[in-house]
Write an enzyme that holds these catalytic residues in place. Structure first.
Site, PDB file in Angstrom:
ATOM      1  N   GLY A 205      37.978  33.644  37.713  1.00  0.00           N
ATOM      2  CA  GLY A 205      38.299  34.638  38.731  1.00  0.00           C
ATOM      3  C   GLY A 205      37.083  34.998  39.546  1.00  0.00           C
ATOM      4  O   GLY A 205      36.925  36.144  39.973  1.00  0.00           O
ATOM      5  N   ASP A 228      38.789  29.588  40.187  1.00  0.00           N
ATOM      6  CA  ASP A 228      39.740  30.556  40.732  1.00  0.00           C
ATOM      7  C   ASP A 228      40.944  29.804  41.297  1.00  0.00           C
ATOM      8  O   ASP A 228      40.984  28.564  41.280  1.00  0.00           O
ATOM      9  CB  ASP A 228      39.082  31.420  41.821  1.00  0.00           C
ATOM     10  N   LYS A 262      34.471  39.087  35.110  1.00  0.00           N
ATOM     11  CA  LYS A 262      34.083  40.403  35.606  1.00  0.00           C
ATOM     12  C   LYS A 262      35.325  41.148  36.079  1.00  0.00           C
ATOM     13  O   LYS A 262      36.017  40.694  36.997  1.00  0.00           O
ATOM     14  CB  LYS A 262      33.088  40.279  36.757  1.00  0.00           C
ATOM     15  N   HIS A 266      41.192  43.567  32.767  1.00  0.00           N
ATOM     16  CA  HIS A 266      41.832  44.879  32.917  1.00  0.00           C
ATOM     17  C   HIS A 266      43.050  44.827  33.835  1.00  0.00           C
ATOM     18  O   HIS A 266      43.778  45.810  33.959  1.00  0.00           O
ATOM     19  CB  HIS A 266      40.819  45.936  33.380  1.00  0.00           C
TER      20      HIS A 266
END
Length: 361
Positions: A205, A228, A262, A266
């Protein structure tokens, strides 16, 4: 009611009104950004202050509303965004007040040559009409669950698909991510020394490669792979020492000594994270490193990061149905479920983001 009770009641009411009127600040800040007021003052020179008339003269209007401009400048100065230099005659002569920069102002420059870490994209994102609409509908998330952003978009698109189909929104979001990346990686390199013994590193990512550009600049021995989605990699620039590779972590990950992520996990719920982490586990050699830069919720009473952590968690609640921040124990349980053992967690006191190093077990 005695005098002390009256004062307590007045203080309580003032606090409550402060919360009710907290919407004004980001929108008036957005106004200042659109009018390029921080840039106008900055271009006048270091430590220079300008009058309302001098600022108005540089606006793209032949007949600006001077009273409105003066009132907005006054408000921004009360928030510490600008410095108001009040003349001897005081506030009774608002047009004579001069306005200068504060350290806070410098985070709201729009000129690329002035600031590469501008927070302007976040102001524009937070005040975007659809983003505001999603907040207005957040009670529906509580009542019915689901994807709050998708249900608020009016076209059935989730956050990622909406961004992909709206170039202006996507540009704001990507600019914000670049700004965060530069600040975050500078911080990571200052607190974490685990890159020095890595030969190959994958950034999952990684966007257009901004993080790896900084990491390989600090550790030029690393052979780096920026991983990515195809539409992201298609616009990635050439970076010395960095190979761009398109793919999807839900399917597989490139092999390397270590994998870096990074603010990535989440965005996903635990079930999806375990799928992603299992693919990382398969791609890493025995004792391979997983390096995460993520927030860690510290809900200990008295922690100075409770407010920041909860704000970030609320942002995820608004935008991504599975997104959210995790406590130290939740990170530990999640990583163990995918076959990793946390070897260390580093970060400065008072900072929300930490570096989590986990070893393949």
């Amino acid at each position: 009611m005695n005098m002390q009770s009256v004062k307590d009641e007045e203080a309580l009411r003032a606090s409550a009104l402060g919360l009710a009127f907290s919407l004004e600040t980001p929108f008036l800040l957005k106004c200042a950004i659109r009018l390029k007021i921080p840039d106008i003052i900055s271009k006048a020179g270091p430590d220079v202050s300008l009058s309302v008339h001098q600022i108005a003269a540089q606006l793209p209007s032949e007949d600006p509303d001077m009273g409105a401009l003066s009132r907005i400048l006054t408000y921004l100065s009360t928030m510490g965004i600008l410095q108001a230099i009040v003349p001897p005659e005081g506030v009774n002569a608002p047009m004579n007040i001069r306005y200068g920069l504060t350290n806070l102002t410098k985070t709201y420059f729009t000129s690329e040559d002035i600031s590469s870490r501008s927070l302007v994209p976040f102001v524009l994102l937070q005040t975007h009409p659809l983003y505001v609409t999603a907040w207005d509908n957040i009670h529906e998330r509580v009542l019915h669950g689901g994807d709050n952003f998708k249900n608020s978009s009016g076209n059935g698109k989730d956050f990622w698909n909406f961004a992909a189909g709206e170039p202006e929104f996507n540009a704001i979001f990507n600019a914000g991510m670049v700004s965060v990346t530069k600040a975050t990686i500078t911080y990571v390199l200052a607190v974490y020394d685990g890159f020095k013994d890595i030969n190959t590193l994958v950034d999952v990512g990684g966007g257009r490669g901004e993080a790896l550009s900084l990491i390989t600049e600090a550790h030029p021995h690393i052979r780096a792979i920026n991983f990515d989605l195809p539409q992201v990699i298609a616009t990635a620039p050439t970076i010395p020492g960095v190979q761009h590779m398109s793919g999807n972590l839900f399917e597989s990950a490139p092999s390397a000594d270590a994998i870096f992520m990074k603010n990535f996990l989440h965005s996903w719920n635990d079930e999806d994270c375990i799928k992603l982490l299992n693919n990382c586990h398969q791609a890493l050699p025995e004792k391979g490193k997983l390096i995460l830069s993520e927030a860690i919720l510290d809900l200990t009473e008295g922690s100075d990061m409770i407010g920041s952590a909860n704000v970030l968690d609320a942002v995820m609640l608004n935008c991504l149905p599975g997104g959210g921040e995790r406590t130290r124990k939740q990170w530990n349980d999640l990583l163990q479920a995918a076959g990793f053992s946390i070897s260390k967690i580093v970060g400065r006191n008072g900072t929300l983001t930490k570096v989590i190093e986990a070893i393949k077990s």
